[in-house]
Scaffold this motif. Sequence first.
Motif, PDB file in Angstrom:
ATOM      1  N   GLY A 114       6.384  -4.223  13.131  1.00 53.73           N
ATOM      2  CA  GLY A 114       5.625  -2.989  13.303  1.00 53.73           C
ATOM      3  C   GLY A 114       4.431  -3.186  14.214  1.00 53.73           C
ATOM      4  O   GLY A 114       4.304  -4.193  14.908  1.00 53.73           O
ATOM      5  N   LEU A 115       3.535  -2.232  14.162  1.00 50.29           N
ATOM      6  CA  LEU A 115       2.335  -2.285  14.989  1.00 50.29           C
ATOM      7  C   LEU A 115       1.411  -3.418  14.551  1.00 50.29           C
ATOM      8  O   LEU A 115       0.837  -4.128  15.371  1.00 50.29           O
ATOM      9  CB  LEU A 115       1.596  -0.944  14.912  1.00 50.29           C
ATOM     10  CG  LEU A 115       0.350  -0.809  15.767  1.00 50.29           C
ATOM     11  CD1 LEU A 115       0.682  -0.969  17.243  1.00 50.29           C
ATOM     12  CD2 LEU A 115      -0.324   0.532  15.507  1.00 50.29           C
ATOM     13  N   LEU A 116       1.268  -3.590  13.230  1.00 58.05           N
ATOM     14  CA  LEU A 116       0.390  -4.631  12.697  1.00 58.05           C
ATOM     15  C   LEU A 116       1.190  -5.612  11.851  1.00 58.05           C
ATOM     16  O   LEU A 116       2.158  -5.231  11.199  1.00 58.05           O
ATOM     17  CB  LEU A 116      -0.715  -4.010  11.844  1.00 58.05           C
ATOM     18  CG  LEU A 116      -1.747  -3.162  12.595  1.00 58.05           C
ATOM     19  CD1 LEU A 116      -2.672  -2.471  11.621  1.00 58.05           C
ATOM     20  CD2 LEU A 116      -2.536  -4.012  13.579  1.00 58.05           C
ATOM     21  N   PRO A 117       0.759  -6.866  11.821  1.00 62.84           N
ATOM     22  CA  PRO A 117       1.463  -7.845  11.001  1.00 62.84           C
ATOM     23  C   PRO A 117       1.077  -7.715   9.530  1.00 62.84           C
ATOM     24  O   PRO A 117       0.180  -6.949   9.174  1.00 62.84           O
ATOM     25  CB  PRO A 117       0.977  -9.175  11.565  1.00 62.84           C
ATOM     26  CG  PRO A 117      -0.406  -8.874  12.028  1.00 62.84           C
ATOM     27  CD  PRO A 117      -0.358  -7.463  12.549  1.00 62.84           C
ATOM     28  N   GLU A 118       1.726  -8.488   8.700  1.00 60.99           N
ATOM     29  CA  GLU A 118       1.376  -8.566   7.289  1.00 60.99           C
ATOM     30  C   GLU A 118       0.370  -9.697   7.109  1.00 60.99           C
ATOM     31  O   GLU A 118       0.635 -10.838   7.481  1.00 60.99           O
ATOM     32  CB  GLU A 118       2.630  -8.857   6.456  1.00 60.99           C
ATOM     33  CG  GLU A 118       2.342  -9.075   4.994  1.00 60.99           C
ATOM     34  CD  GLU A 118       3.548  -9.560   4.213  1.00 60.99           C
ATOM     35  OE1 GLU A 118       3.418  -9.744   3.000  1.00 60.99           O
ATOM     36  OE2 GLU A 118       4.620  -9.774   4.833  1.00 60.99           O
ATOM     37  N   GLY A 119      -0.775  -9.396   6.525  1.00 63.14           N
ATOM     38  CA  GLY A 119      -1.772 -10.421   6.231  1.00 63.14           C
ATOM     39  C   GLY A 119      -1.319 -11.250   5.041  1.00 63.14           C
ATOM     40  O   GLY A 119      -0.951 -10.695   4.005  1.00 63.14           O
TER      41      GLY A 119
END
Length: 195
Positions: A114-119
């Motif tokens: 997606g646009l942002l990764p998983e922290g």
Amino acid sequence: MNLLVIYTHPNHQSLSYAFLQRTLQGGGENAAISDIKVLDLYEEGFDPVLVFNQERRRRDMHKEPSLELYREQLIWADKIVFIYPIWWGRPPAMLLGYIDRMFASGFAYREKGGLLPEGLLKGKSAVCISVMKGPAMYPFFWLNNAHKVLMRRVLLQFVGVRKVKFFEFGSMESAKGRHQQKLERVYRYFRTVKS
């Protein structure tokens, strides 16, 4: 609560070091804090330099054997405390090198398409204690709050750390810098913090 304190200043006679001592004193008096570890990056001789070549690839950085102890410290910590001066509107290069090497894909975050990764450091909190020569409002008005944006949004929230507190102290080379009051604020925070 486990506290990992990452101290970044080459001089143990500095005001930053005094903040480290007050952090440790307050934390040591707080029943909610079960253990404290200090990582003094300069004293440790931490190598902040990224090296990528045929043997050391960026995609494998999260498995680099020489960084295993530091990864274990970050996993162990419930609260990560950064203590450092502000030089040229940002943390020292030593701390930025630590961040470059430690907060790697596959360890601190994971791409998920997606646009942002998983922290991957979710559930942890952080405290940033910084001192600077200039006035406290200088970074806000002249640098668009770049230091806080860097630490909170660019780094910590990116890797899943949502709760971030700042103690950003200015005019610290001035006789009117109210050093003792600021040291006492940090001490009281760590003596009473619950999460």
